[in-house]
Design an enzyme around this catalytic site. Structure first.
Site, short mmCIF file in Angstrom:
data_model
loop_
_atom_site.label_atom_id
_atom_site.label_comp_id
_atom_site.label_asym_id
_atom_site.label_seq_id
_atom_site.Cartn_x
_atom_site.Cartn_y
_atom_site.Cartn_z
CG HIS A 21 -1.92 -1.10 1.22
ND1 HIS A 21 -2.97 -1.15 2.12
CD2 HIS A 21 -2.07 -2.18 0.41
CE1 HIS A 21 -3.71 -2.22 1.88
NE2 HIS A 21 -3.18 -2.86 0.86
CD GLU A 35 -1.22 4.20 3.89
OE1 GLU A 35 -2.30 4.57 4.35
OE2 GLU A 35 -1.10 3.41 2.92
CB CYS A 73 -5.95 -0.31 5.44
SG CYS A 73 -4.34 -1.12 5.24
CB CYS A 117 -1.10 1.09 6.35
SG CYS A 117 -0.98 0.44 4.67
#
Length: 254
Positions: free
Chosen positions: A98, A100, A128, A131
């Site tokens: 992701h 991040e 999320c 992360c």
């Protein structure tokens, strides 16, 4: 990790937090962290261009390297304002990456696995649970995002029902962040996600068409999204060594 868990427990037990951190509440309630209603630049203690908005603009620029799933992030040194690392969603190559997580990997490559507590992570979309958990274990003390999880869901990207604040609250026995702030430049990041939804719908106008993504990857070819950024190869590159606009997929690719 940047800090020993047991040592962190002892340290946090007697620590006096000098900033705006306050006790957590249980998940499902509203933890009393600064939110979109808090003036972001007042929290930063800096002017408009030098505060949170400046770095969110940088995260937005990162996100433009994946116009189908525009999750971009930058990591900034708290005291100096130096941008230490950045990343964009590349889950086409690795489901863990992701925006991040890509930024955190970039940070480790550049600076090693240390110094996390002196950083702020800026991301276009609310982190999320995966992360946010990574930032908890790294002890990232400040996390700032633009678009909320609820708004991201409204643009057709599946999201966990757990907010970043709820995930942080669940680790309250050993993690006390100085700042969790949402809604920074949300008008711009929301618009970015809505445009991304339009691009995905244009590329794959019906659910069955989403299966073409897998076929394109296994065939080793690229597909063109209506972004003007060119073809994206099977490894997610746009041919210039940068992460290109990813192909649509039905799951959350933050």
């Amino acid at each position: 990790m940047d800090f020993d868990r047991r040592g962190a427990l002892r340290k946090l037990a007697g620590a006096v937090v000098a900033e705006a951190a306050v006790p957590f509440t249980r998940p499902g309630r509203n933890p009393p962290f600064p939110d979109a209603g808090t003036d972001a630049n007042a929290v930063a203690g800096k002017g408009s261009e030098d505060g949170h908005e400046r770095f969110m603009r940088m995260a937005i620029e990162r996100a433009k390297d994946n116009l189908a799933y525009p999750f971009g992030a930058v990591i900034v040194e708290i005291r100096t304002g130096e941008v230490l690392a950045g990343g964009v969603n590349v889950t086409k190559d690795n489901p863990l990456l992701h925006g991040e997580m890509a930024a955190m990997n970039d940070y480790v490559r550049r600076h090693g696995n240390r110094g996390w507590s002196d950083t702020t992570l800026y991301t276009t979309g609310e982190p999320c649970p995966m992360c946010m958990s990574a930032m908890i274990w790294a002890n990232v003390q400040r996390v700032v995002w633009g678009t909320s999880i609820d708004e991201i869901r409204r643009t057709g990207i599946a999201q966990s029902a757990l907010s970043a604040r709820e995930v942080a609250a669940s680790a309250g026995s050993f993690y006390t962040p100085h700042l969790l702030l949402g809604g920074v430049l949300a008008d711009r990041t929301d618009r970015l996600f809505r445009k991304a939804q339009q691009r995905r719908q244009y590329a794959f106008p019906n659910p069955e068409a989403a299966g073409q993504r897998h076929e394109a990857e296994t065939a080793g070819g690229g597909r063109r999204l209506p972004s003007g950024r060119g073809d994206v190869s099977a490894n997610g590159s746009n041919g210039a060594g940068e992460a290109g606009a990813d192909l649509p997929r039905p799951d959350r690719t933050a």
